[in-house]
Design an enzyme around this catalytic site. Structure first.
Site, PDB file in Angstrom:
ATOM      1  N   ASP A 244       0.818  -1.163   0.079  1.00 35.20           N
ATOM      2  CA  ASP A 244       0.132   0.061   0.143  1.00 35.20           C
ATOM      3  C   ASP A 244       0.812   1.245  -0.009  1.00 35.20           C
ATOM      4  O   ASP A 244       0.548   2.172   0.702  1.00 35.20           O
ATOM      5  CB  ASP A 244      -0.826  -0.052   1.113  1.00 35.20           C
ATOM      6  CG  ASP A 244      -1.638  -1.234   1.166  1.00 35.20           C
ATOM      7  OD1 ASP A 244      -2.346  -1.646   0.168  1.00 35.20           O
ATOM      8  OD2 ASP A 244      -1.710  -1.814   2.321  1.00 35.20           O
TER       9      ASP A 244
ATOM     10  N   LYS B 281       2.096   2.174  -5.281  1.00 37.66           N
ATOM     11  CA  LYS B 281       2.863   1.386  -6.475  1.00 37.66           C
ATOM     12  C   LYS B 281       2.164   1.684  -7.758  1.00 37.66           C
ATOM     13  O   LYS B 281       2.812   1.991  -8.696  1.00 37.66           O
ATOM     14  CB  LYS B 281       3.021  -0.143  -6.260  1.00 37.66           C
ATOM     15  CG  LYS B 281       3.854  -0.291  -5.196  1.00 37.66           C
ATOM     16  CD  LYS B 281       4.232  -2.097  -5.034  1.00 37.66           C
ATOM     17  CE  LYS B 281       2.978  -2.595  -4.560  1.00 37.66           C
ATOM     18  NZ  LYS B 281       2.513  -2.434  -3.283  1.00 37.66           N
TER      19      LYS B 281
ATOM     20  N   GLY C 175      -4.284  -4.787  -4.659  1.00 34.90           N
ATOM     21  CA  GLY C 175      -5.497  -3.892  -5.158  1.00 34.90           C
ATOM     22  C   GLY C 175      -5.126  -2.414  -5.266  1.00 34.90           C
ATOM     23  O   GLY C 175      -4.682  -2.064  -4.205  1.00 34.90           O
ATOM     24  N   HIS C 176      -5.347  -2.075  -6.511  1.00 36.33           N
ATOM     25  CA  HIS C 176      -5.238  -0.473  -6.471  1.00 36.33           C
ATOM     26  C   HIS C 176      -6.408   0.027  -7.380  1.00 36.33           C
ATOM     27  O   HIS C 176      -6.909  -0.600  -8.211  1.00 36.33           O
ATOM     28  CB  HIS C 176      -3.869   0.002  -6.772  1.00 36.33           C
ATOM     29  CG  HIS C 176      -3.447  -0.012  -8.122  1.00 36.33           C
ATOM     30  ND1 HIS C 176      -3.471   0.769  -9.043  1.00 36.33           N
ATOM     31  CD2 HIS C 176      -3.219  -1.394  -9.004  1.00 36.33           C
ATOM     32  CE1 HIS C 176      -3.091   0.288 -10.261  1.00 36.33           C
ATOM     33  NE2 HIS C 176      -2.728  -0.911 -10.051  1.00 36.33           N
TER      34      HIS C 176
ATOM     35  N   GLN D  39       2.366  -6.419  -3.190  1.00 34.24           N
ATOM     36  CA  GLN D  39       2.717  -6.486  -1.598  1.00 34.24           C
ATOM     37  C   GLN D  39       4.240  -5.815  -1.380  1.00 34.24           C
ATOM     38  O   GLN D  39       4.512  -4.912  -2.244  1.00 34.24           O
ATOM     39  CB  GLN D  39       2.983  -7.817  -1.224  1.00 34.24           C
ATOM     40  CG  GLN D  39       1.502  -8.579  -0.926  1.00 34.24           C
ATOM     41  CD  GLN D  39       1.101  -9.102  -2.299  1.00 34.24           C
ATOM     42  OE1 GLN D  39       1.730  -9.864  -2.842  1.00 34.24           O
ATOM     43  NE2 GLN D  39      -0.287  -8.882  -2.646  1.00 34.24           N
TER      44      GLN D  39
END
Ligand code: IMP
Length: 422
Positions: free
Chosen positions: A14, A17, A41-42, A222
């Protein structure tokens, strides 16, 4: 010359990225994901619509960028098709999506096992995303995993039925509900047909692209602190989000990787359990959380927040061969008015200005040594380094000095283009 840029998280995930990889992908021929699964997730905003990407590299949104899911990814087809459907509705050309024959599949039993494993760990639970990631990698290591290529073999159905039966026996033993074998088999036979157009020998595809001087951006998932070998074991994910994982997860070799960007925030955050030496489990941490909107993209969990830890970051820079840094949320630190950087650890009267295994298991006893900074600046949306407040530059220079790598990208706000590129 081909260019392969890798974007890696240096803390606990988080770090933002997505912002850096979205920027790099806009000039890339290929956007690649090759580690982790839909634990990542983004969110990307396109034409006012928010799209959350868990598996497909968001670079696919650029007309000219092809997207590759490499062999190191563990893939839940249900999640993949949700993303494919959403992208299709937006008119994205899905012919640009290529998924490795060797990627391992996540099955419903992995999700149940994730819950069971956490339950069995009791107080030592990891706080996983409950997406079946760990159990899928366990089966991979145990050599009972099923890859995409296996779906097209005559033995697939038998192996899947064997796995479901074995898993159901374990679920029964622990009083967990058993799974409907026929439904799982039918679902995956259906996925097999739907997946077919995307399946690709991605290793050859990527190497051909390099020979053709293409530009590739690899979105890491990650981060270093969650690495199974080099992170805070056992409070880690079940894969290698560090640079080695990028290589085994894509089939690219060390000399193929030209730029390795390490992403961190001007503070630190963590989701789930595990050590966090510079954590501020107090009003400061709460303020950082609110100012930085620190809630998980995948699980919506509030993130634990604290100060930037240069000792842990130096370790991450070293093991990943980071060539430059992306420093996100510098605007957030400005809103705090004062901020700290952890520059050393003290344990049993010994001072550590670089990471040491002496710390393992003693994280709670470590006293973080901080330097205090005046961060009373408003840099929201700034795009030019020269115009940056002097106090912000002091903060950046201190980070560069400790880590001995230049800060190339600076996040100055929540939007994708709120970024300084040096
Ligand atoms: P798992 O990857 O779901 O097995 O979770 C293992 C640990 O990694 C937990 O502490 C999760 O919260 C953390 N984790 C996994 N993926 C991410 C991510 O993308 N961002 C932040 N933390 C993550």
């Amino acid at each position: 010359m081909a260019k392969v840029s890798v974007v890696l998280g240096l803390n606990y995930g988080d770090e933002g990225k997505g912002k850096v990889s979205t920027f790099l992908a806009s000039n890339s021929d290929i956007a690649l994901r090759c580690t982790g699964g839909n634990n990542a997730g983004h969110t990307v905003e396109l034409n006012g619509q928010k799209i959350v990407f868990h598996l497909i590299p968001s670079g696919i949104l650029n007309d000219k960028t092809e997207a590759v899911i490499g062999n190191g990814v563990v893939l839940d087809p249900k999640v993949l098709f949700e993303e494919i459907d959403a992208l299709q509705e937006l008119g994205v050309d899905l012919k640009k999506l290529h998924i490795s024959t060797r990627a391992h599949l996540i099955f419903l039993y992995h999700l149940v096992e994730d819950k069971l494993q956490e339950f069995l760990k009791g107080d030592d639970k990891v706080g996983t995303t409950a997406r079946g990631i760990g159990p899928c990698y366990m089966d991979k290591a145990n050599r009972i995993g099923l890859r995409i290529i296996d779906m097209y073999s005559d033995t697939f159905e038998n192996k899947l039925r064997r796995n479901i039966k074995n898993k159901n026996q374990i679920f029964e033993l622990y009083g967990f509900p058993t799974l409907d074998e026929e439904k799982i088999v039918a679902d995956y036979l259906n996925y097999r047909d739907r997946l077919k157009p995307y399946v690709c020998d991605t290793v050859s595809y990527l190497h051909r692209a390099i020979e053709e001087d293409k530009t590739i951006v690899c979105e890491g998932a990650q981060a270093t602190g969650l690495d199974m070998d080099l992170g805070d074991y056992p409070m880690v994910t079940s894969s290698n989000p560090t640079i080695g994982g990028i290589q085994t997860g894509s089939g690219l070799g060390a000399k193929d990787l030209t730029d390795i960007y390490g992403v961190c925030k001007a503070y630190a955050s963590r989701v789930g359990e595990g050590p966090f030496i510079s954590e501020q489990n107090n009003e400061i941490g709460d303020t950082i959380r609110e100012l930085g909107h620190e809630y998980g993209a995948t699980t919506k969990r509030p993130r634990r927040c604290g100060w930037m830890d240069l000792v842990a970051l130096k370790y991450a820079v070293r093991i990943n061969s980071i060539t430059s840094l992306a420093l996100n949320h510098l605007d957030t630190i400005g809103k705090l008015k004062r901020a700290k950087l952890c520059v050393a650890y003290k344990l049993n009267d010994k001072l550590y200005d670089e990471y040491s295994d002496d710390i393992i298991g003693h994280e709670e006893e470590v006293t973080p040594i901080y330097e205090d900074f005046d961060t009373d600046f408003d840099i929201n949306g700034q795009k030019n380094y020269d115009e940056l407040d002097e106090k912000a530059k002091v903060y950046i220079k201190r980070i560069e000095k400790h880590l001995n790598v230049p800060v190339k990208f600076i996040g100055t706000g929540p939007d994708n283009d709120d970024m300084i590129i040096r």
